[in-house]
Design an enzyme around this catalytic site. Structure first.
Site, PDB file in Angstrom:
ATOM      1  N   ARG A 521       0.798  -1.222   0.000  1.00  0.00           N
ATOM      2  CA  ARG A 521       0.000   0.000   0.000  1.00  0.00           C
ATOM      3  C   ARG A 521       0.833   1.275   0.000  1.00  0.00           C
ATOM      4  O   ARG A 521       0.471   2.258  -0.649  1.00  0.00           O
ATOM      5  CB  ARG A 521      -0.917   0.017   1.231  1.00  0.00           C
ATOM      6  CG  ARG A 521      -2.232  -0.690   1.031  1.00  0.00           C
ATOM      7  CD  ARG A 521      -3.102  -0.517   2.243  1.00  0.00           C
ATOM      8  NE  ARG A 521      -4.378  -1.209   2.080  1.00  0.00           N
ATOM      9  CZ  ARG A 521      -5.268  -1.328   3.035  1.00  0.00           C
ATOM     10  NH1 ARG A 521      -5.030  -0.805   4.236  1.00  0.00           N
ATOM     11  NH2 ARG A 521      -6.412  -1.966   2.824  1.00  0.00           N
ATOM     12  N   LEU A 639      -9.140  -6.138  10.752  1.00  0.00           N
ATOM     13  CA  LEU A 639     -10.230  -6.808  11.454  1.00  0.00           C
ATOM     14  C   LEU A 639      -9.738  -8.071  12.145  1.00  0.00           C
ATOM     15  O   LEU A 639     -10.136  -8.374  13.277  1.00  0.00           O
ATOM     16  CB  LEU A 639     -11.356  -7.135  10.477  1.00  0.00           C
ATOM     17  CG  LEU A 639     -12.098  -5.934   9.884  1.00  0.00           C
ATOM     18  CD1 LEU A 639     -13.081  -6.390   8.810  1.00  0.00           C
ATOM     19  CD2 LEU A 639     -12.832  -5.146  10.970  1.00  0.00           C
TER      20      LEU A 639
END
Length: 828
Positions: A521, A639
């Site tokens: 990223r 998560l």
């Protein structure tokens, strides 16, 4: 197993543990047993530690009433990490209070996660194993291959798979650990050469335990024993990354998913522990219809099944849908359309709200942590016993005490930037970091903290209670529309084949990394940022034309609308509708995730730089810095991190030890329980003092002038962060930010103390105060680190560049690993 709506009789059981002592006599400690509620009855199961321990034949209740308000665990934040902590602790008999800043318990950062959560690809096997696949296995794992105590297990070890089920799998814990390493910006090799299978990652597996400890000094062994998460520093990128933290996530992650989110169709047990409402209806795929004689009958070429189901039942011919995201070497992401965070948050908060030992309190913001500054509890320095809480609606502040400790799980600090993918409001303003820093300041002033242990080589005190704050991840693709809030365009779009193009339609991602759109990223974010700057810096384009777009128009239109309904609905709802199935969409990086945070060990205990614990203080999720992410987070780990580390905190608080031969875990449990007793005594003494001095609180009127001033300063703060501590940084801009943010922090403190810190300033000042503390810490950490690595990319001025020539990596951390990695290919 389902809890009734009300608990008629519940008793927290404390079992006395006899442990041998190297000194004289015997040491005693207590821990909490597992309390399971069946209507009006309560069944308890004790949990002794194994070696050198025994459980007494009789159980006695705590000397304090179990109904006392302070006999609880206090959790700040209602997201996935907070709820995973709460459900796990409550399952073992600990009463829990969850505080959240919004009026709705679902108002948290987890709700807005689009992409998915890492699971494991049990279908993708090596060629030698394909023909031996058992067609009766669901996702490659049949329920019979779990351990024999699956239905009655008390921790995540009961959800582990057998060696038979994972034989020949391509997607292994080691492959995930390596993907995390590459994304993190750590360029060195893995220290563990062999693979580990799914397991409880106890201290027996920790890398420093495997190595010979005889060469370590007594102080180093004590630091390791207390709380170190064994991070190693990359000599090229300066990124600190914990391989142990990554192994823990990879080895425990699948079983935590089955324990907290999956139902019987996928060999999960969430329905047993927390009811059918806890099971998440992830997207599914049809099994292939090829005959058993077909050599290709193990292909992953499944047809997509809509995620419109609203229960956990499903037909026998479908399995969990697994997608690929950037920097993953296998398709291992389970999802619910493009709103996975929403459905997980809805299910896990509902499960928590129905548990009789868990309560939610909304419109509550914590202004400061309370510690035992007078040493009333005795024996433990730096012991947290509660929090000061401001009720936003009544503007009334009170003290909330917690015998079992406080958990910081309020998310990260991406919201302190002008352009962010995080929701507006109190979310993502760095509240956990701000609370931790102010606690450290007060401990320092009260002489309970040795400052000499908390300074890094640059003199900045951010390797103590907080660390690695310079690594703020910017998501590469947020929707770019002038004068509008940024809207996240999930990583899964690029995993499904979306292409980054400039205004002329040229694909540019491979100009920056051989993996193109599937690179880490931080690299993709800088690529989008650099391309977007070309249109305004004389790069050959029209200054009025944006120069970075995301294009997935080559995929089937109806499939895209079904796979990404939230994105489709958002774009169509605009005054000037957009159609991502037919046109390229303008994108720009936006602040997204905090890779650093409050420093913890692998159990979620908050630690100082010397490994010492802050007693009764824990952190989990984005608020915590475990070392898992290093300098840059791998897609869809957030998560899972909340689930794994949140559940670990819950078990730590409850005194659960999965491995009775793990001496470190047994001693950690003893220390936690001793601290709990000391906290109880300190709290009871404080309560008695407060009653005798009539220290009750009353609501106060908010000063509207102060409220408006705080809001204006916060807006300015966000601009400073974006302009000076953004995607690309320079020492001069960072120094300017430090100067301005320091003044803002002082002003925030002045506004808060204008009425004696009683709440009259309003919650807006609380938000500003947290943002100012965390923003200054980010800027100072970034200024102190002159080496580019991961999400921290610094361009040195000419004089500094000449002095440091050859010693810094301004190529950007993660990119330096590209030469040794093969380009990733989609596994559809």
């Amino acid at each position: 197993m389902m809890f009734q709506s009300a608990l008629q009789r519940s008793t927290t059981i404390h079992h006395m543990i006899q442990r041998s002592s190297s000194g004289s006599g015997i040491r005693w400690s207590s821990y909490v047993g597992d309390v399971r509620c069946w209507g009006s009855t309560t069944a308890t199961t004790g949990r002794s530690g194994g070696r050198n321990s025994s459980t007494s034949s009789t159980s006695s209740t705590s000397s304090s009433s179990s109904s006392a308000p302070h006999e609880r665990l206090l959790i700040l934040g209602s997201g996935v990490a907070g709820c995973a902590t709460a459900l796990t602790a409550a399952r073992h008999g600990i009463p829990v209070t969850i505080l959240h800043a919004g009026s709705d318990r679902k108002d948290c950062n987890s709700y807005w996660a689009q992409g998915g959560v890492i699971y494991r690809n049990y279908r993708l096997r090596g060629e030698a194993q394909k023909k031996n696949n058992n067609a009766s296995c669901v996702n490659g794992v049949s329920s019979s291959k779990y351990s024999s105590n699956n239905n009655n297990g008390n921790n995540n070890s009961s959800n582990l798979v057998s060696a038979e089920a994972v034989q020949g799998l391509v997607d292994t814990p080691k492959s995930l650990v390596n993907d995390i390493r590459i994304a993190s910006g750590y360029t060195g090799p893995l220290r563990r050469e062999e693979n580990l299978e799914e397991c409880v990652y106890s201290s027996h597996h920790h890398l420093d335990n495997i190595n010979n400890n005889t060469s370590k000094t007594k102080q180093q062994q004590q630091q390791q024993h207390q709380g170190s998460n064994n991070s190693q520093t990359c000599p090229i990128s300066n990124v600190r990354w914990s391989e142990d933290a990554s192994w823990k996530l990879a080895c425990e992650g699948p079983s935590r998913i089955r324990q907290l989110l999956l139902g019987p169709k996928d060999s999960g047990t969430a329905h047993q522990h927390y009811g059918p409402h806890a099971v998440v209806p992830f997207d599914r795929q049809r099994l292939p219809t090829a005959s058993e004689d077909d050599d290709d009958n193990t292909t992953d070429d499944y047809s997509f099944v809509s995620s419109s189901k609203d229960d956990w039942s499903s037909s026998e011919d479908d399995v969990l849908s697994l997608c690929l995201e950037a920097s993953h070497s296998a398709a291992r992401i389970i999802h619910y359309a493009d709103c996975t965070g929403r459905v997980i948050t809805e299910r896990i908060t509902e499960a928590a709200s129905l548990h009789p030992l868990i309560e939610f309190r909304g419109d509550c913001v914590v202004t400061d942590l309370i510690f035992d500054e007078d040493g009333i509890g005795g024996g433990v320095d730096k012991m947290v016993i509660g929090a000061k809480v401001l009720d936003k609606q009544r503007n009334e502040q009170c003290h909330m005490y917690a015998t079992h400790g406080v958990v910081l799980a309020s998310g990260g600090l991406g919201g302190i930037y002008q352009h962010s993918t995080n929701p507006l409001g109190f979310n993502a303003l760095g509240s956990s970091v701000g609370l931790a820093l102010r606690l450290e300041d007060r401990l320092s002033s009260s002489s309970l903290l040795n400052n000499s242990n908390n300074n890094n080589n640059n003199g900045i005190m951010y390797n103590g209670i907080v660390s690695d704050l310079e690594y703020v991840q910017f998501h590469p693709t947020s929707l770019y529309l002038p004068n509008e809030a940024r809207f996240l365009l999930t990583e899964a779009l690029r995993g499904e084949g979306a292409i980054l193009r400039d205004a002329s339609g040229r694909a540019f991602a491979r100009d920056y990394h051989p993996n193109g759109e599937l690179a880490p990223r931080d690299i993709v974010a800088r690529a989008v940022f650099m391309e977007s700057q070309k249109s305004s810096n004389g790069g050959g384009g029209d200054n009025n034309v944006h120069n970075a777009y995301l294009d997935i128009s080559h995929r089937d239109s109806e499939w895209l609308k079904d796979r990404f309904p939230s994105i489709h609905a958002h774009l169509k709802s605009r005054t000037n509708p957009m159609d991502f199935t037919q046109e390229k969409i303008p994108v720009i990086p936006a602040a997204h995730y905090t890779c650093g945070g409050v420093t913890t060990d692998l159990n979620g205990c908050v630690i100082a730089s010397n490994g010492e614990w802050y007693g009764n203080l824990y952190a989990a999720g984005e608020a915590a810095r475990t070392g898992l992410h290093g300098g840059n987070r791998l897609a869809s780990t957030s998560l899972l991190e909340g689930l794994v580390y949140g559940a670990s905190v819950g078990e730590m608080v409850a005194g659960v030890v999965s491995d009775g031969t793990d001496d470190r875990a047994l001693e950690n449990r003893e220390r936690v329980m001793e601290t709990m007793h000391q906290a109880r005594y300190a709290i009871e003494q404080r309560l008695a003092l407060e009653q005798s001095t009539d220290s009750s609180t009353t609501a106060v009127a908010v000063d509207e002038g102060v409220r408006k001033e705080a809001t204006a300063i916060l807006t300015n703060l966000k601009s400073i962060m974006w302009d000076n501590v953004g995607v690309v940084r320079t020492p001069s801009k960072l120094a300017l930010a430090v100067s301005e943010l320091s003044a803002m922090r002082d002003e925030a403190d002045r506004l808060w103390n204008s009425d004696g810190g009683g709440g009259g300033a309003g919650w807006e000042v609380v938000a500003l105060r947290d943002a100012a503390y965390s923003g200054l810490a980010v800027a100072e950490s970034a200024l102190a680190n002159r080496v580019s690595g991961g999400a921290h990319y610094v361009v040195l001025e000419e004089s500094e560049s000449e002095n440091s020539s050859g010693s810094s990596n301004n190529g950007g951390g993660s990119k330096s690993d590209s030469d040794e990695e093969e380009p990733l290919h989609a596994v559809i």
